[in-house]
Design a protein around this motif. Structure first.
Motif, PDB file in Angstrom:
ATOM      1  N   UNK A   1       4.437   5.935   4.988  1.00  0.00           N
ATOM      2  CA  UNK A   1       2.503   6.810   4.680  1.00  0.00           C
ATOM      3  C   UNK A   1       2.960   7.353   4.647  1.00  0.00           C
ATOM      4  N   UNK A   2       1.754   8.265   4.334  1.00  0.00           N
ATOM      5  CA  UNK A   2       2.166   9.944   2.774  1.00  0.00           C
ATOM      6  C   UNK A   2       3.027  10.063   2.067  1.00  0.00           C
ATOM      7  N   UNK A   3       3.647   8.762   1.384  1.00  0.00           N
ATOM      8  CA  UNK A   3       4.365   8.335   0.010  1.00  0.00           C
ATOM      9  C   UNK A   3       4.049   7.659  -1.044  1.00  0.00           C
ATOM     10  N   UNK A   4       3.955   8.114  -2.885  1.00  0.00           N
ATOM     11  CA  UNK A   4       3.858   6.414  -3.339  1.00  0.00           C
ATOM     12  C   UNK A   4       4.573   6.526  -4.458  1.00  0.00           C
ATOM     13  N   UNK A   5       5.029   5.369  -4.563  1.00  0.00           N
ATOM     14  CA  UNK A   5       6.397   5.320  -5.874  1.00  0.00           C
ATOM     15  C   UNK A   5       5.925   4.987  -7.444  1.00  0.00           C
ATOM     16  N   UNK A   6       6.271   6.161  -8.006  1.00  0.00           N
ATOM     17  CA  UNK A   6       5.806   6.052  -9.545  1.00  0.00           C
ATOM     18  C   UNK A   6       6.671   4.843 -10.148  1.00  0.00           C
ATOM     19  N   UNK A   7       6.749   3.493 -10.817  1.00  0.00           N
ATOM     20  CA  UNK A   7       7.410   2.917 -11.130  1.00  0.00           C
ATOM     21  C   UNK A   7       7.710   2.299 -12.624  1.00  0.00           C
ATOM     22  N   UNK A   8       8.783   2.544 -13.504  1.00  0.00           N
ATOM     23  CA  UNK A   8       8.680   1.766 -14.533  1.00  0.00           C
ATOM     24  C   UNK A   8       9.618   1.172 -14.521  1.00  0.00           C
ATOM     25  N   UNK A   9       8.883   0.687 -15.929  1.00  0.00           N
ATOM     26  CA  UNK A   9       9.588  -1.236 -16.690  1.00  0.00           C
ATOM     27  C   UNK A   9      10.020  -0.772 -17.790  1.00  0.00           C
ATOM     28  N   UNK A  10      11.451  -0.658 -17.689  1.00  0.00           N
ATOM     29  CA  UNK A  10      12.206  -0.512 -19.319  1.00  0.00           C
ATOM     30  C   UNK A  10      11.551   0.926 -20.015  1.00  0.00           C
ATOM     31  N   UNK A  11      12.151   1.407 -18.928  1.00  0.00           N
ATOM     32  CA  UNK A  11      11.407   2.740 -19.249  1.00  0.00           C
ATOM     33  C   UNK A  11       9.521   3.726 -19.542  1.00  0.00           C
ATOM     34  N   UNK A  12       9.008   2.709 -19.272  1.00  0.00           N
ATOM     35  CA  UNK A  12       7.405   3.205 -18.982  1.00  0.00           C
ATOM     36  C   UNK A  12       6.753   3.048 -18.179  1.00  0.00           C
ATOM     37  N   UNK A  13       5.821   3.763 -18.130  1.00  0.00           N
ATOM     38  CA  UNK A  13       5.143   3.627 -16.627  1.00  0.00           C
ATOM     39  C   UNK A  13       4.168   1.573 -16.149  1.00  0.00           C
ATOM     40  N   UNK A  14       4.470   1.828 -15.146  1.00  0.00           N
ATOM     41  CA  UNK A  14       4.004   0.347 -15.419  1.00  0.00           C
ATOM     42  C   UNK A  14       2.766   0.123 -13.926  1.00  0.00           C
ATOM     43  N   UNK A  15       3.674   0.713 -13.309  1.00  0.00           N
ATOM     44  CA  UNK A  15       2.466   1.065 -11.894  1.00  0.00           C
ATOM     45  C   UNK A  15       2.886   1.848 -10.481  1.00  0.00           C
ATOM     46  N   UNK A  16       1.682   2.544  -9.648  1.00  0.00           N
ATOM     47  CA  UNK A  16       2.653   3.324  -8.559  1.00  0.00           C
ATOM     48  C   UNK A  16       1.731   1.442  -7.379  1.00  0.00           C
ATOM     49  N   UNK A  17       3.196   2.151  -6.593  1.00  0.00           N
ATOM     50  CA  UNK A  17       3.789   1.593  -5.099  1.00  0.00           C
ATOM     51  C   UNK A  17       2.830   2.384  -4.356  1.00  0.00           C
ATOM     52  N   UNK A  18       2.010   1.969  -3.421  1.00  0.00           N
ATOM     53  CA  UNK A  18       0.888   2.288  -2.299  1.00  0.00           C
ATOM     54  C   UNK A  18       1.844   2.720  -1.087  1.00  0.00           C
ATOM     55  N   UNK A  19       1.438   2.230   0.301  1.00  0.00           N
ATOM     56  CA  UNK A  19       2.584   2.706   1.394  1.00  0.00           C
ATOM     57  C   UNK A  19       2.284   0.846   1.729  1.00  0.00           C
ATOM     58  N   UNK A  20       3.488   0.180   2.000  1.00  0.00           N
ATOM     59  CA  UNK A  20       3.830  -1.149   2.362  1.00  0.00           C
ATOM     60  C   UNK A  20       4.854  -1.022   1.741  1.00  0.00           C
ATOM     61  N   UNK A  21       4.870  -2.164   1.970  1.00  0.00           N
ATOM     62  CA  UNK A  21       6.101  -3.444   2.023  1.00  0.00           C
ATOM     63  C   UNK A  21       5.837  -3.849  -0.151  1.00  0.00           C
ATOM     64  N   UNK A  22       6.895  -3.279  -0.603  1.00  0.00           N
ATOM     65  CA  UNK A  22       7.042  -3.969  -2.319  1.00  0.00           C
ATOM     66  C   UNK A  22       8.019  -4.415  -2.927  1.00  0.00           C
ATOM     67  N   UNK A  23       7.926  -5.849  -3.392  1.00  0.00           N
ATOM     68  CA  UNK A  23       8.934  -6.077  -4.558  1.00  0.00           C
ATOM     69  C   UNK A  23       9.017  -5.995  -5.921  1.00  0.00           C
ATOM     70  N   UNK A  24      10.531  -4.626  -6.164  1.00  0.00           N
ATOM     71  CA  UNK A  24      10.423  -4.826  -8.095  1.00  0.00           C
ATOM     72  C   UNK A  24      11.329  -5.521  -8.446  1.00  0.00           C
ATOM     73  N   UNK A  25      11.257  -5.818  -9.389  1.00  0.00           N
ATOM     74  CA  UNK A  25      12.626  -6.543  -9.955  1.00  0.00           C
ATOM     75  C   UNK A  25      13.670  -6.445 -10.643  1.00  0.00           C
TER      76      UNK A  25
END
Length: 67
Positions: free
Chosen positions: A22-46
């Motif tokens: 909680x109180x954090x967000x993570x920015x995900x890059x896929x192959x070097x470009x912006x893909x999505x922003x993850x909010x709180x909770x469990x997530x799966x990335x490749x």
């Protein structure tokens, strides 16, 4: 041979699990470009394709200003 493959598959699955506090967000890059922003909770990335580019704090910042 079966056990080695099983351990590798389990390791890949575990590497992809991200729990965002909680109180954090993570920015995900896929192959070097912006893909999505993850909010709180469990997530799966490749693994090996997606990576956490940055962590953003969502906490309020109190700043003083002149009256």
């Amino acid at each position: 041979m079966f056990w080695i493959i099983l351990i590798i598959i389990i390791a890949i699955i575990v590497l992809g699990i991200k729990v965002i506090p909680q109180s954090q967000a993570k920015v995900i890059e896929r192959l070097g470009t912006y893909y999505k922003t993850l909010s709180t909770g469990p997530h799966y990335i490749v693994p090996f394709i997606d990576r956490v580019a940055s962590t953003v704090s969502l906490k309020e910042i109190v700043k003083d200003f002149a009256p």
